[in-house]
Structures are given as structure tokens and as C-alpha cells.
Design a protein around this motif. Structure first.
Motif, PDB file in Angstrom:
ATOM      1  N   PHE A 361      39.001  40.823  52.576  1.00 37.84           N
ATOM      2  CA  PHE A 361      39.021  40.776  51.113  1.00 37.84           C
ATOM      3  C   PHE A 361      37.972  39.794  50.596  1.00 37.84           C
ATOM      4  CE2 PHE A 361      43.729  41.948  51.446  1.00 37.84           C
ATOM      5  CZ  PHE A 361      43.450  43.293  51.320  1.00 37.84           C
ATOM      6  N   ALA A 362      37.854  38.643  51.268  1.00 43.81           N
ATOM      7  CA  ALA A 362      36.833  37.675  50.863  1.00 43.81           C
ATOM      8  C   ALA A 362      35.439  38.271  51.017  1.00 43.81           C
ATOM      9  CB  ALA A 362      36.968  36.399  51.700  1.00 43.81           C
ATOM     10  N   ALA A 363      35.206  39.027  52.083  1.00 41.12           N
ATOM     11  CA  ALA A 363      33.908  39.677  52.277  1.00 41.12           C
ATOM     12  C   ALA A 363      33.641  40.704  51.187  1.00 41.12           C
ATOM     13  CB  ALA A 363      33.867  40.338  53.654  1.00 41.12           C
ATOM     14  N   ILE A 364      34.650  41.477  50.828  1.00 39.47           N
ATOM     15  CA  ILE A 364      34.488  42.471  49.763  1.00 39.47           C
ATOM     16  C   ILE A 364      34.117  41.786  48.452  1.00 39.47           C
ATOM     17  CG2 ILE A 364      35.738  44.137  48.337  1.00 39.47           C
ATOM     18  CD1 ILE A 364      37.293  44.919  50.866  1.00 39.47           C
ATOM     19  N   GLY A 365      34.783  40.676  48.139  1.00 39.88           N
ATOM     20  CA  GLY A 365      34.470  39.957  46.912  1.00 39.88           C
ATOM     21  C   GLY A 365      33.060  39.414  46.898  1.00 39.88           C
ATOM     22  N   ALA A 366      32.617  38.835  48.010  1.00 40.35           N
ATOM     23  CA  ALA A 366      31.261  38.286  48.071  1.00 40.35           C
ATOM     24  C   ALA A 366      30.214  39.383  47.939  1.00 40.35           C
ATOM     25  CB  ALA A 366      31.075  37.525  49.393  1.00 40.35           C
ATOM     26  N   ALA A 385      34.846  38.706  37.920  1.00 46.91           N
ATOM     27  CA  ALA A 385      36.117  39.393  37.661  1.00 46.91           C
ATOM     28  C   ALA A 385      36.128  40.780  38.301  1.00 46.91           C
ATOM     29  CB  ALA A 385      36.362  39.487  36.162  1.00 46.91           C
ATOM     30  N   LEU A 386      35.017  41.500  38.190  1.00 48.04           N
ATOM     31  CA  LEU A 386      34.945  42.834  38.786  1.00 48.04           C
ATOM     32  C   LEU A 386      35.004  42.769  40.306  1.00 48.04           C
ATOM     33  CD1 LEU A 386      32.202  44.506  36.552  1.00 48.04           C
ATOM     34  CD2 LEU A 386      34.673  44.880  36.488  1.00 48.04           C
ATOM     35  N   ALA A 387      34.424  41.722  40.888  1.00 45.56           N
ATOM     36  CA  ALA A 387      34.486  41.562  42.347  1.00 45.56           C
ATOM     37  C   ALA A 387      35.932  41.438  42.815  1.00 45.56           C
ATOM     38  CB  ALA A 387      33.672  40.346  42.775  1.00 45.56           C
ATOM     39  N   GLY A 388      36.746  40.733  42.032  1.00 48.88           N
ATOM     40  CA  GLY A 388      38.162  40.651  42.375  1.00 48.88           C
ATOM     41  C   GLY A 388      38.870  41.973  42.205  1.00 48.88           C
ATOM     42  N   LEU A 389      38.535  42.704  41.140  1.00 53.68           N
ATOM     43  CA  LEU A 389      39.195  43.984  40.881  1.00 53.68           C
ATOM     44  C   LEU A 389      38.847  45.031  41.936  1.00 53.68           C
ATOM     45  CD1 LEU A 389      38.811  44.219  37.003  1.00 53.68           C
ATOM     46  CD2 LEU A 389      40.886  43.741  38.302  1.00 53.68           C
ATOM     47  N   VAL A 390      37.655  44.936  42.521  1.00 58.03           N
ATOM     48  CA  VAL A 390      37.263  45.904  43.549  1.00 58.03           C
ATOM     49  C   VAL A 390      38.230  45.862  44.729  1.00 58.03           C
ATOM     50  CG1 VAL A 390      35.493  46.377  45.300  1.00 58.03           C
ATOM     51  CG2 VAL A 390      34.826  46.010  42.931  1.00 58.03           C
ATOM     52  N   PHE A 505      50.595  42.357  46.714  1.00 56.75           N
ATOM     53  CA  PHE A 505      49.421  42.600  47.552  1.00 56.75           C
ATOM     54  C   PHE A 505      48.180  42.765  46.694  1.00 56.75           C
ATOM     55  CE2 PHE A 505      49.429  43.058  52.145  1.00 56.75           C
ATOM     56  CZ  PHE A 505      48.074  43.213  52.389  1.00 56.75           C
ATOM     57  N   GLY A 506      48.311  43.420  45.538  1.00 60.36           N
ATOM     58  CA  GLY A 506      47.167  43.544  44.646  1.00 60.36           C
ATOM     59  C   GLY A 506      46.714  42.200  44.111  1.00 60.36           C
ATOM     60  N   LEU A 507      47.664  41.351  43.692  1.00 55.09           N
ATOM     61  CA  LEU A 507      47.318  40.011  43.210  1.00 55.09           C
ATOM     62  C   LEU A 507      46.658  39.183  44.306  1.00 55.09           C
ATOM     63  CD1 LEU A 507      50.481  39.079  41.096  1.00 55.09           C
ATOM     64  CD2 LEU A 507      48.153  39.424  40.235  1.00 55.09           C
ATOM     65  N   SER A 508      47.212  39.273  45.508  1.00 60.05           N
ATOM     66  CA  SER A 508      46.663  38.493  46.617  1.00 60.05           C
ATOM     67  C   SER A 508      45.250  38.942  46.951  1.00 60.05           C
ATOM     68  CB  SER A 508      47.576  38.635  47.834  1.00 60.05           C
ATOM     69  OG  SER A 508      47.102  37.877  48.913  1.00 60.05           O
ATOM     70  N   ALA A 509      45.017  40.259  46.972  1.00 62.24           N
ATOM     71  CA  ALA A 509      43.674  40.764  47.265  1.00 62.24           C
ATOM     72  C   ALA A 509      42.683  40.319  46.194  1.00 62.24           C
ATOM     73  CB  ALA A 509      43.706  42.289  47.365  1.00 62.24           C
ATOM     74  N   PHE A 510      43.101  40.327  44.929  1.00 60.37           N
ATOM     75  CA  PHE A 510      42.227  39.896  43.836  1.00 60.37           C
ATOM     76  C   PHE A 510      41.812  38.435  44.012  1.00 60.37           C
ATOM     77  CE2 PHE A 510      41.595  37.881  39.722  1.00 60.37           C
ATOM     78  CZ  PHE A 510      40.672  38.726  39.118  1.00 60.37           C
ATOM     79  N   VAL A 514      38.019  36.895  44.807  1.00 60.68           N
ATOM     80  CA  VAL A 514      37.383  35.909  43.925  1.00 60.68           C
ATOM     81  C   VAL A 514      37.014  34.659  44.720  1.00 60.68           C
ATOM     82  CG1 VAL A 514      37.772  34.373  41.969  1.00 60.68           C
ATOM     83  CG2 VAL A 514      38.451  36.777  41.821  1.00 60.68           C
ATOM     84  N   GLY A 515      37.931  34.183  45.575  1.00 59.42           N
ATOM     85  CA  GLY A 515      37.622  33.022  46.398  1.00 59.42           C
ATOM     86  C   GLY A 515      36.441  33.274  47.315  1.00 59.42           C
ATOM     87  N   GLY A 516      36.382  34.472  47.939  1.00 58.23           N
ATOM     88  CA  GLY A 516      35.248  34.795  48.790  1.00 58.23           C
ATOM     89  C   GLY A 516      33.945  34.869  48.024  1.00 58.23           C
ATOM     90  N   ALA A 517      33.987  35.397  46.778  1.00 54.86           N
ATOM     91  CA  ALA A 517      32.778  35.468  45.955  1.00 54.86           C
ATOM     92  C   ALA A 517      32.288  34.071  45.585  1.00 54.86           C
ATOM     93  CB  ALA A 517      33.061  36.289  44.701  1.00 54.86           C
ATOM     94  N   LEU A 518      33.205  33.168  45.261  1.00 52.74           N
ATOM     95  CA  LEU A 518      32.811  31.800  44.915  1.00 52.74           C
ATOM     96  C   LEU A 518      32.184  31.085  46.113  1.00 52.74           C
ATOM     97  CD1 LEU A 518      35.895  30.781  42.744  1.00 52.74           C
ATOM     98  CD2 LEU A 518      33.571  31.195  41.928  1.00 52.74           C
ATOM     99  N   VAL A 519      32.758  31.286  47.285  1.00 52.80           N
ATOM    100  CA  VAL A 519      32.184  30.679  48.491  1.00 52.80           C
ATOM    101  C   VAL A 519      30.792  31.237  48.758  1.00 52.80           C
ATOM    102  CG1 VAL A 519      32.405  30.491  50.995  1.00 52.80           C
ATOM    103  CG2 VAL A 519      34.401  30.144  49.544  1.00 52.80           C
ATOM    104  N   GLY A 520      30.642  32.555  48.639  1.00 55.39           N
ATOM    105  CA  GLY A 520      29.347  33.169  48.898  1.00 55.39           C
ATOM    106  C   GLY A 520      28.274  32.702  47.941  1.00 55.39           C
ATOM    107  N   ALA A 521      28.615  32.596  46.651  1.00 59.59           N
ATOM    108  CA  ALA A 521      27.631  32.126  45.675  1.00 59.59           C
ATOM    109  C   ALA A 521      27.241  30.680  45.942  1.00 59.59           C
ATOM    110  CB  ALA A 521      28.186  32.277  44.265  1.00 59.59           C
TER     111      ALA A 521
END
Length: 724
Positions: A361-366, A385-390, A505-510, A514-521
């Protein structure tokens, strides 16, 4: 095509051999061993050390690996499985995952990760020709060994007294004990055989590929797919499933060579596992050991103490840029990782579910953040926000096994997904790309410097913590805790537990995305190597053993995982940490729950210091309940007509009819085995009848779910306490 079939049969028989041992230990102990691949890895390295390094003859080296080291490991696992009986599912999974992590880390520390180690072919040399294909004698011997061992085990089950005792311990261990046979001794024998099969598969795989702890462990874990085809029950079907997976994976290398499909061959076992969990009838899949509901929450620190410590933590993190220096980027990564761990905590610590793919999930967000901002030029905050929704629909898809089956199968499905996405999607252009260079993630224009971006991530982590705390005090949070305590009882009170699982599960994936996207950025560039499937297992172990509640259960593990390697130099630091985390997970699992609680003197001291008063709560609990008067019987109530319930070939209830009018007391009386509990379960929706009709206030409810029946006014109690 013949070479692919032969290669598939050889590898498939080894998968089947390992899977047979896995099914045997799961059936008899009720504990699913996620470290089964690690057992094969240990045997392969022992064989390498004795045969290649010490030049012992291969029969002697193989005998030591399988019949000396194997039994010692089996006895340890039997003791571990015995201590896990009745433990929470997350603890059971974390314990065996901890063994896997410890073994992989220990082998890296001993042998290193740079030098390539190989085992020469040892069973036989030369070959023969089948058609136009040359078949090595070693492959023929490997197939013969696997087939003979599986057939011998099947005959052992059917023809010997010990085999009958193993079947009996699966059906009713208490009755077996009363009959004079120790269930512990039977389970110990099953572990000895199961670990021997895993060890033999490791020795047979040793010449196939270079020795690597992670690769070899994940390779043998492909036995999970074979076990799924055998419904985690049938040994012959499990071995046949291993053959089918081996052939399908081998043939796929001929069929699928480009694009996403190029990743299908190594992902075949995990795709098979996921499909089986999606479509197999629930009755075909066995459950593990029964997990007792929790009897009540543990001690919770006084609110003033929690608020004070939380404020102190926030103040400390706010001044980190003043002293972090070159480590500031790692502090930023730590905060993003804490968000991912918070999201996993929603599943593991709050709702009792287990996910082994949160790194995916973190990889998907990043990846989503990188492509949205760089390729589509979406504003940064909108892209975040969209990265989390994906990731939300992916999480919803993975929640389906949890809706249909028990939490164990959710753990298996998520683990299979985490490995499959690594093989199939990581190298695609819409993720990290095939060249291995990774993707670039920009920072927002308003937080371009390291310091300003750190404060942005700190704000996001604070918001995620506040959300998690607010969720815990909400109705959904109470539903999640009830789901962890007793999902059956929760369903029979009218709550839609399936929808609750889907939501969490949806909330957790979101949050994880988001956490993975923040780390990647924060890192600027990310590659597939940053999102190994084993990292998801490390996350689970950390969340299970973490001390305290939010935010401590996320911040402290994130500090240990990210900051320790930053400040402690050395190439082996990460391996040592993985070893410690794995051992800590095992130690946490074997320690009795009472020993994990804070000492009584500390509890009393904190309660006294922060002036916690319990008199009002005690008075409320001791107040007499309001008087209630039985109303006169009125029209309506429950009516059962010609109810028939069968379990396989056994008829538990045959054409039972009764009426329970509203306002009256109706008794259903019968001896043990008469079907009274089955009638209760059929009326409340926990058992599907074969025929008959159920009416509530004159309306048919036969096809309605348990929660829908409860909302319509049909409640129940349980013979065995189900509390939340």
C-alpha cells in the motif's frame, strides 16, 4: 513444451513436499506456520555447510540436515505452537513471522549478502532422453523422493495407529486424551514429520538456485498455493496442487514473456492462493485453533498522563530540526513510517485483523503521487489525497477473504498479494519501471526545504494520530474493538461485521498509501528495492510488540526501524534489527498475557498520582437494574417449520418445528447431541439449513443474514461466552 513440463514437475514436486508438511502441522496443531519456508532455508544452509564447506558425503550431510537438525527445530516449534493455543490471531501470526525474520537475518549475518553460494548437483549425474528432451537423472530422483515420501505419509495415516491418532487429534483432542492417547505426543510426532518434509524440500532445492535467505524462504513459501489447492486439508490434493503450480509456473515462462504477464510465472502460487480464498466454499477450508474472546480491556493510563506525554512528544518532535542536522531526512521518513504503522494498528490492534502487505500500500501511494504530480501535473495536496484513494479499492478487494472466511485467510491473502505485486507490477512503467531507476517524487512548492517538509509531515502525522484517537472513541471504533473480541456475537446483535471489515481495511489502506507517499516525497526518488515483501512482516511484528497506544505504538517502532540505522553506522545494522524484532515477536507470543501488563505497584502509583477516582464507575456498576415486567403474549414471534440441517453426511436436525410467541417464555430442551444448539444457530443465521422455513413476526427470514435477523428483533445468547 516437454522441457517446460518436466521442469515444472520437478519444482512442483518439491513445492508439494513442503506443502504436505505445512498442512500436516496446521491440521494437527491449529497454528499456521508462516515460517515453514524458513525451515527449508535452515536445512539448505546446513546441507551447504556440511557438504560444500566441510566436504562431508552428501548422504551424511542430508541426513544431518533432515533427521538431526530437523527434529530439534520441530520440538521447538511444537512447544511454540502449544504456547500459542488460544492466543489472538495477530500474536499467532507474529510469532511464526518472527521466526522467519530471525532466520533470514541470522543467515545474512553469518554468511553475508554479497557472496554467491551454490550447491552442486549431488543426487545423480548424467541423464536420459525423452523424445527430444534430455532429462537429468537428478530430476528423476528428486521427483521419486517427493512422490515416495508423500505416498508413504498417506499410507502411514491410513494404516497405522499413530496415523489414526493424528486424524483423531484433528477431530477432537479432548476425546483422544480421554481414550488414553496424549494429544501432545501426537502433535509432537506431526511436527517431527512436517518439519522433516520442509527440511527435505530445502535440501532438494539447494542445487536449483544460488543460496539466498530471502529468495529461498519466499520460494518455499510458494507451497502456500499448493496447500490452498488441497483446501489446507487433503495431503494427496496438496501434493497434486504443488505439481499443478510447478507445471503452470514453468509453462507460463513460455507463454508470458512481456509486459505485466512476464511477472506471472513467479507469482503463480500466490495468484492461485488468492483465487482459492476468493472462490472456494467456506465449508472446504478448515479453521485453526479456536481463539478465545478477550475477557476485558487491559489497564489504560489516566487521561492526564496520556495528554501530558503526548504533548511532550509533540514538543520534542517540533524541535528536532534544531539538532537533527544531516539526519533530518531520516526523521521525516520516521514520521511517514509512523503513519503507515498507525494504519496497520487500526487493523491489528483495534479490529483484530492481520495484514501482511502494508508495504505494498505504501508503494502504491508513493507511485501514485509521483505519476500524478510529474506526469499529470496535479496539484501536490490533491495528488496526495488521490494517492491515498487509489489504494482504497485494492484494500477493499483484499478484505473479501476476511468477509467470507476467518482472519487467518486474510493474512494469507494479503501476504500472497504483497509478493505477487512485487513480481508482476513493480517493474512496470506505471509503477517503478523496468530499468530499476525508480521514479521521482517532488515536494510541494510551499515546503521545498528539508525543514519545512519535515514540519509538513509532522503535521500529517499529528492529524493521523488525532484521527486514530477520534476513531477509537467513535461508534466505528467500538465496532472495531468488538470485531476483535467476538465477531460472531457482534453479528448476532445486528452489526454488519462484513461492512465493518470493509471500512477498516479501506481506511487502513488509505492511511498507509498517504504515509508511503510522504516518505517517498521526502526521499525524492524511490525504487522497488525500498518495498520488499519482508518489510511488511517486520511492520506486523513491530505493531504487535509495541508498547502503549496511539501514538506510541507507531512512533516508537518507527524510531527503532528508521532512526537506529541512521545513527548507528554499519552495514549489518538492519539485519541485527530484523533479528531483534523477530526474536521479540516470538518472546512476546510465549510470555503469558498477565506478564505483559504493567506491574501492579506502577498501576496503583499512576492512578493515585493522577487522582483517578473509580467510585462513580463502581457505584454505577453496582446499581440494581431497573425492574422489568413480562408483558402478556402478543401476536408474532419466531416460528420454525420443518427445519433440516446437515453437516456433510450427518443429519443434525431433521424436520424440527416450533413456535416461540413474543412475550412468552418458550423452552427448547434436549440432551447433548439432540440438535438444540444447531437449531439456535440456524434460527440466528449462523448455520444455513438445508431445507425448512423460518418466520419472524410472520415474515420469512430464512435467507436473511445473522445481522439482519438481529436488527429485525431476533437476539440470542451463547452457551460458551461471547463477550465484547
Amino acid at each position: 513444451m516437454t522441457p517446460f513440463l518436466i521442469a515444472g514437475l520437478v519444482t512442483g514436486c518439491v513445492y508439494g513436499l513442503a506443502a504436505v508438511g505445512l498442512v500436516l502441522t496446521y491440521k494437527t496443531s491449529g497454528v499456521f506456520n508462516f515460517a515453514h519456508g524458513a525451515l527449508a532455508t535452515v536445512a539448505a544452509y546446513v546441507f551447504y555447510a556440511l557438504h560444500v564447506s566441510d566436504h562431508l558425503p552428501w548422504p551424511l550431510a542430508a541426513a544431518v540436515a533432515v533427521f538431526v537438525v530437523g527434529p530439534l527445530v520441530a520440538l521447538a516449534f511444537e512447544a511454540l505452537a502449544r504456547s500459542l493455543t488460544g492466543a489472538a490471531l495477530a500474536v499467532q501470526v507474529a510469532a511464526t513471522v518472527g521466526v522467519m525474520l530471525s532466520v533470514a537475518a541470522a543467515l545474512v549475518l553469518i554468511y553475508g549478502a554479497v557472496e554467491t553460494r551454490t550447491v552442486p548437483v549431488f543426487l545423480a549425474h548424467g541423464g536420459t532422453t525423452i523424445g527430444s528432451t534430455t532429462v537429468q537423472y537428478s530430476d528423476i530422483v528428486t521427483f521419486a523422493i517427493a512422490l515416495t515420501a508423500t505416498a508413504g505419509l498417506y499410507l502411514f495415516f491410513r494404516l497405522t495407529r499413530s496415523g489414526a491418532a493424528m486424524r483423531a487429534v484433528v477431530d477432537d483432542p479432548s476425546l483422544l486424551d480421554l481414550a488414553g492417547t496424549s494429544p501432545r505426543r501426537v502433535r509432537r510426532l506431526a511436527w517431527l514429520i512436517g518439519v522433516a518434509f520442509a527440511s527435505a524440500s530445502g535440501v532438494l532445492l539447494a542445487p536449483v538456485l544460488p543460496l539466498n535467505p530471502t529468495v529461498l524462504t519466499l520460494l518455499v513459501v510458494q507451497a502456500f498455493g499448493a496447500a490452498a489447492l488441497g483446501a489446507f486439508t487433503s495431503l494427496p490434493l496438496t501434493f497434486a496442487g504443488g505439481l499443478a503450480i510447478g507445471v503452470l509456473a514453468s509453462v507460463s515462462t513460455k507463454w508470458f514473456t512481456t509486459g505485466v504477464l512476464a511477472g506471472v510465472p513467479p507469482a503463480v502460487p500466490f495468484l492461485v492462493l488468492f483465487v482459492v480464498l476468493l472462490v472456494f466454499p467456506r465449508s472446504r477450508l478448515i479453521e485453526g485453533s479456536r481463539i478465545a474472546p478477550r475477557v476485558g480491556p487491559g489497564w489504560v493510563s489516566p487521561p492526564p498522563l496520556r495528554l501530558g506525554l503526548g504533548a511532550a512528544l509533540l514538543a520534542f518532535l517540533a524541535v528536532v530540526p534544531a539538532f537533527a542536522g544531516i539526519h533530518l531526512a531520516d526523521w521525516t521518513t520516521m514520521l511517514g513510517t509512523a503513519i503507515v504503522l498507525l494504519s496497520l494498528g487500526l487493523l491489528v490492534r483495534t479490529s483484530g485483523q492481520v495484514s501482511l502487505c502494508h508495504v505494498a500500500f505504501a508503494a502504491i501511494g508513493a507511485v501514485a503521487l509521483g505519476h500524478l504530480t510529474v506526469d499529470q501535473h496535479v496539484p501536490w495536496l490533491v495528488a496526495l489525497a488521490l494517492a491515498g484513494l487509489v489504494a482504497v479499492p485494492v484494500g477493499a478487494l483484499l478484505a473479501i477473504p476476511a468477509i467470507r472466511l476467518s482472519g487467518l485467510y486474510l493474512a494469507l491473502a494479503t501476504f500472497g498479494f504483497g509478493v505477487a505485486i512485487t513480481y508482476m507490477l513493480y517493474t512496470q512503467g506505471f509503477m517503478f519501471g523496468s530499468d530499476g531507476a525508480g521514479i521521482t517524487l517532488p515536494r510541494p512548492s510551499f515546503a521545498g526545504s528539508d525543514t519545512s517538509y519535515y514540519y509538513l509531515v509532522l503535521g500529517a502525522a499529528t492529524a493521523a494520530t488525532a484521527f486514530a484517537l477520534a476513531l477509537g472513541r467513535s461508534r466505528l471504533g467500538r465496532l472495531l474493538r468488538a470485531l476483535a473480541d467476538s465477531p460472531t456475537a457482534l453479528t448476532t446483535t445486528g452489526a454488519a461485521s462484513s461492512l465493518t471489515r470493509l471500512l477498516v481495511f479501506g481506511l487502513s489502506a488509505f492511511m498507509a498509501a498517504v504515509g508511503g507517499a510522504l516518505v517517498g516525497a521526502g526521499q525524492g526518488t524511490v525504487t522497488a528495492d525500498s518495498y520488499s515483501p519482508l518489510l511488511s512482516l517486520v511492520y506486523l511484528a513491530l505493531v504487535v510488540i509495541a508498547v502503549g497506544r496511539e501514538p506510541w505504538s507507531a512512533v516508537l517502532p518507527a524510531m527503532a526501524l528508521v532512526l537506529v540505522p541512521s545513527y548507528v553506522s554499519g552495514g549489518a545494522t538492519s539485519s541485527w534489527l530484523q533479528l531483534y524484532f523477530g526474536l521479540a515477536a516470538v518472546a512476546y507470543a510465549v510470555v503469558p498475557p498477565a506478564a505483559r501488563r504493567p506491574p501492579a505497584w506502577l498501576v496503583r502509583g499512576l492512578d493515585t498520582t493522577f487522582a483517578r477516582h473509580r467510585s462513580a464507575v463502581r457505584a454505577a456498576s453496582e446499581a440494581p437494574p431497573p425492574e422489568r415486567r413480562l408483558e402478556a403474549a402478543v401476536a408474532g414471534g419466531l416460528e420454525v417449520r420443518d427445519l433440516v440441517v446437515r453437516y456433510g453426511g450427518v443429519t443434525a436436525v431433521e424436520r424440527a418445528s416450533l413456535r416461540a410467541p413474543t412475550g412468552a417464555i418458550t423452552a427448547l430442551i434436549g440432551p447433548n447431541g439432540a440438535g438444540t444448539t444447531t437449531i439456535f444457530n440456524a434460527c440466528s443465521g449462523l448455520v444455513r439449513p438445508e431445507s425448512g422455513e423460518l418466520l419472524l413476526d410472520g415474515r420469512p427470514i430464512t435467507r436473511r443474514s445473522a445481522s439482519a435477523r438481529a436488527r429485525a428483533g431476533l437476539g440470542r445468547t451463547f452457551q460458551r461466552m461471547e463477550l465484547f
